[in-house]
Design a protein around this motif. Structure first.
Motif, PDB file in Angstrom:
ATOM      1  N   CYS A 128       0.839  -1.206   0.000  1.00 18.05           N
ATOM      2  CA  CYS A 128       0.000   0.000   0.000  1.00 18.05           C
ATOM      3  C   CYS A 128       0.872   1.254   0.000  1.00 18.05           C
ATOM      4  O   CYS A 128       0.589   2.209  -0.729  1.00 18.05           O
ATOM      5  N   GLU A 129       1.948   1.255   0.779  1.00 15.77           N
ATOM      6  CA  GLU A 129       2.860   2.400   0.806  1.00 15.77           C
ATOM      7  C   GLU A 129       3.571   2.569  -0.531  1.00 15.77           C
ATOM      8  O   GLU A 129       3.707   3.681  -1.034  1.00 15.77           O
ATOM      9  N   ALA A 130       4.035   1.477  -1.125  1.00 14.47           N
ATOM     10  CA  ALA A 130       4.776   1.535  -2.393  1.00 14.47           C
ATOM     11  C   ALA A 130       3.908   2.079  -3.524  1.00 14.47           C
ATOM     12  O   ALA A 130       4.402   2.773  -4.418  1.00 14.47           O
ATOM     13  N   THR A 131       2.629   1.775  -3.498  1.00 13.74           N
ATOM     14  CA  THR A 131       1.709   2.238  -4.545  1.00 13.74           C
ATOM     15  C   THR A 131       0.995   3.525  -4.157  1.00 13.74           C
ATOM     16  O   THR A 131       0.248   4.064  -4.958  1.00 13.74           O
ATOM     17  N   ARG A 132       1.215   3.993  -2.931  1.00 12.76           N
ATOM     18  CA  ARG A 132       0.583   5.197  -2.393  1.00 12.76           C
ATOM     19  C   ARG A 132      -0.942   5.104  -2.399  1.00 12.76           C
ATOM     20  O   ARG A 132      -1.645   6.088  -2.618  1.00 12.76           O
ATOM     21  N   ILE A 133      -1.452   3.909  -2.156  1.00 10.82           N
ATOM     22  CA  ILE A 133      -2.896   3.702  -2.026  1.00 10.82           C
ATOM     23  C   ILE A 133      -3.227   3.683  -0.541  1.00 10.82           C
ATOM     24  O   ILE A 133      -2.679   2.883   0.219  1.00 10.82           O
ATOM     25  N   GLY A 134      -4.113   4.581  -0.131  1.00 14.29           N
ATOM     26  CA  GLY A 134      -4.451   4.713   1.285  1.00 14.29           C
ATOM     27  C   GLY A 134      -5.715   3.976   1.680  1.00 14.29           C
ATOM     28  O   GLY A 134      -5.830   3.497   2.805  1.00 14.29           O
ATOM     29  N   TRP A 135      -6.669   3.905   0.750  1.00 11.14           N
ATOM     30  CA  TRP A 135      -7.959   3.307   1.066  1.00 11.14           C
ATOM     31  C   TRP A 135      -8.477   2.491  -0.106  1.00 11.14           C
ATOM     32  O   TRP A 135      -8.117   2.741  -1.257  1.00 11.14           O
ATOM     33  N   ILE A 136      -9.352   1.577   0.200  1.00 12.98           N
ATOM     34  CA  ILE A 136     -10.125   0.858  -0.805  1.00 12.98           C
ATOM     35  C   ILE A 136     -11.570   1.290  -0.582  1.00 12.98           C
ATOM     36  O   ILE A 136     -12.097   1.172   0.526  1.00 12.98           O
ATOM     37  N   ILE A 186      -8.246   4.422  -3.550  1.00 14.69           N
ATOM     38  CA  ILE A 186      -8.169   5.859  -3.286  1.00 14.69           C
ATOM     39  C   ILE A 186      -6.737   6.135  -2.831  1.00 14.69           C
ATOM     40  O   ILE A 186      -6.206   5.427  -1.970  1.00 14.69           O
ATOM     41  N   CYS A 187      -6.116   7.156  -3.424  1.00 13.74           N
ATOM     42  CA  CYS A 187      -4.717   7.452  -3.125  1.00 13.74           C
ATOM     43  C   CYS A 187      -4.543   7.955  -1.691  1.00 13.74           C
ATOM     44  O   CYS A 187      -5.481   8.466  -1.083  1.00 13.74           O
ATOM     45  N   SER A 188      -3.329   7.828  -1.172  1.00 14.51           N
ATOM     46  CA  SER A 188      -3.028   8.227   0.211  1.00 14.51           C
ATOM     47  C   SER A 188      -3.300   9.697   0.463  1.00 14.51           C
ATOM     48  O   SER A 188      -3.583  10.090   1.595  1.00 14.51           O
ATOM     49  N   ASP A 189      -3.214  10.531  -0.593  1.00 10.52           N
ATOM     50  CA  ASP A 189      -3.492  11.956  -0.421  1.00 10.52           C
ATOM     51  C   ASP A 189      -4.982  12.276  -0.545  1.00 10.52           C
ATOM     52  O   ASP A 189      -5.387  13.426  -0.529  1.00 10.52           O
ATOM     53  N   SER A 211      -6.853  11.660  -3.171  1.00 11.08           N
ATOM     54  CA  SER A 211      -7.268  11.848  -4.563  1.00 11.08           C
ATOM     55  C   SER A 211      -7.628  10.513  -5.203  1.00 11.08           C
ATOM     56  O   SER A 211      -7.293   9.440  -4.701  1.00 11.08           O
ATOM     57  N   LEU A 212      -8.312  10.626  -6.339  1.00 14.67           N
ATOM     58  CA  LEU A 212      -8.575   9.437  -7.142  1.00 14.67           C
ATOM     59  C   LEU A 212      -7.324   9.140  -7.960  1.00 14.67           C
ATOM     60  O   LEU A 212      -6.549  10.046  -8.263  1.00 14.67           O
ATOM     61  N   PRO A 213      -7.089   7.898  -8.321  1.00 21.45           N
ATOM     62  CA  PRO A 213      -5.895   7.557  -9.102  1.00 21.45           C
ATOM     63  C   PRO A 213      -5.806   8.385 -10.380  1.00 21.45           C
ATOM     64  O   PRO A 213      -6.813   8.628 -11.042  1.00 21.45           O
ATOM     65  N   ASP A 214      -4.557   8.836 -10.701  1.00 24.18           N
ATOM     66  CA  ASP A 214      -4.385   9.611 -11.926  1.00 24.18           C
ATOM     67  C   ASP A 214      -3.865   8.745 -13.071  1.00 24.18           C
ATOM     68  O   ASP A 214      -3.574   9.226 -14.145  1.00 24.18           O
ATOM     69  N   SER A 215      -3.760   7.472 -12.830  1.00 27.72           N
ATOM     70  CA  SER A 215      -3.381   6.529 -13.871  1.00 27.72           C
ATOM     71  C   SER A 215      -4.328   5.344 -13.765  1.00 27.72           C
ATOM     72  O   SER A 215      -5.173   5.304 -12.872  1.00 27.72           O
ATOM     73  N   GLY A 216      -4.191   4.382 -14.623  1.00 30.80           N
ATOM     74  CA  GLY A 216      -5.133   3.277 -14.675  1.00 30.80           C
ATOM     75  C   GLY A 216      -5.009   2.283 -13.533  1.00 30.80           C
ATOM     76  O   GLY A 216      -4.002   2.207 -12.838  1.00 30.80           O
ATOM     77  N   CYS A 269      -1.064   6.182  -8.447  1.00 26.32           N
ATOM     78  CA  CYS A 269      -1.324   7.387  -7.661  1.00 26.32           C
ATOM     79  C   CYS A 269      -0.184   8.382  -7.835  1.00 26.32           C
ATOM     80  O   CYS A 269       0.940   7.997  -8.177  1.00 26.32           O
ATOM     81  N   PRO A 270      -0.444   9.672  -7.580  1.00 30.58           N
ATOM     82  CA  PRO A 270       0.593  10.695  -7.726  1.00 30.58           C
ATOM     83  C   PRO A 270       1.802  10.404  -6.850  1.00 30.58           C
ATOM     84  O   PRO A 270       1.686   9.806  -5.784  1.00 30.58           O
ATOM     85  N   GLY A 271       2.970  10.845  -7.324  1.00 29.13           N
ATOM     86  CA  GLY A 271       4.189  10.734  -6.537  1.00 29.13           C
ATOM     87  C   GLY A 271       5.081   9.587  -6.943  1.00 29.13           C
ATOM     88  O   GLY A 271       6.003   9.225  -6.215  1.00 29.13           O
ATOM     89  N   GLY A 272       4.858   8.999  -8.105  1.00 33.52           N
ATOM     90  CA  GLY A 272       5.660   7.872  -8.560  1.00 33.52           C
ATOM     91  C   GLY A 272       7.034   8.246  -9.064  1.00 33.52           C
ATOM     92  O   GLY A 272       7.854   7.383  -9.339  1.00 33.52           O
ATOM     93  N   GLY A 273       7.330   9.534  -9.205  1.00 29.54           N
ATOM     94  CA  GLY A 273       8.655   9.984  -9.602  1.00 29.54           C
ATOM     95  C   GLY A 273       8.913   9.852 -11.089  1.00 29.54           C
ATOM     96  O   GLY A 273       8.008   9.716 -11.905  1.00 29.54           O
ATOM     97  N   ALA A 274      10.195   9.868 -11.431  1.00 27.46           N
ATOM     98  CA  ALA A 274      10.626   9.879 -12.829  1.00 27.46           C
ATOM     99  C   ALA A 274      10.146   8.652 -13.593  1.00 27.46           C
ATOM    100  O   ALA A 274       9.872   8.727 -14.786  1.00 27.46           O
TER     101      ALA A 274
END
Length: 174
Positions: free
Chosen positions: A50-58, A105-108, A110-115, A146-151
């Motif tokens: 969950c931390e690696a994918t930045r997903i906070g909730w289902i 649902i992303c940790s921040d 938000s809704l996922p910004d990718s698929g 989710c946002p924050g995946g970096g380069a």
């Protein structure tokens, strides 16, 4: 008389408000090929995934069968902490034939910004005071969901924006 009052008091303390039925489910996060996410780092630890994918909730959504426009417009929802790996709502899901589906649902918040991929809506009958079970559900995500995946996520393509109509392809983002 005192014994009857004590019995009523004991029963009153143990009461749970029942306005509908409950829904119980569990989930697992995998990559789009069905493999564990960051197996070398996480070793199957759901908290790490969950931390690696930045997903906070289902988020569990519900919609009374036959209502809505055919799009995924929920009548209600319930959020579960991702790392809990399972959960149950309280008895607040309206009784009747409900279409139930999940989304990350992303940790921040938000809704996922990718698929991502999640199962299509599942029809269950929800009875007053009873628990409907969805069993284990698989959600396919990656570190760019989710946002924050970096380069590594720069220029990543997302699935079509907006949820599909019921019965359509289930890979989507919002």
């Amino acid at each position: 008389m005192a014994a009857a009052a004590a019995l009523v008091a004991a029963l009153w303390v143990g009461c749970v408000e029942v306005d509908g039925g409950a829904v119980e489910l569990s989930w697992t996060l995998r990559d789009f090929s069905g493999d564990p996410i960051r197996e070398e780092d996480c070793g199957g630890d759901i908290r790490c995934v969950c931390e690696a994918t930045r997903i906070g909730w289902i988020r569990l959504h519900w919609q009374i069968e036959g209502e809505g426009t055919g799009e995924r417009a929920a009548d209600g929802f319930w959020d579960f902490v991702c790392e809990d790996n399972r959960g149950a709502t309280n008895f607040s899901v309206p009784p009747g034939r409900q279409l139930l589906w999940i989304a990350p649902i992303c940790s921040d918040g938000s809704l996922p910004d990718s698929g991502y991929e999640a199962p299509p809506p599942i029809l269950r009958v929800v009875d007053l005071g009873a628990v409907a079970t969805l069993d284990a559900l698989l959600i396919a995500v990656d570190e760019c969901t989710c946002p924050g995946g970096g380069a590594a996520c720069a220029g990543a393509t997302s699935a079509p924006v907006g949820g599909p109509a019921f019965g359509a392809e289930v890979r989507y983002s919002r």
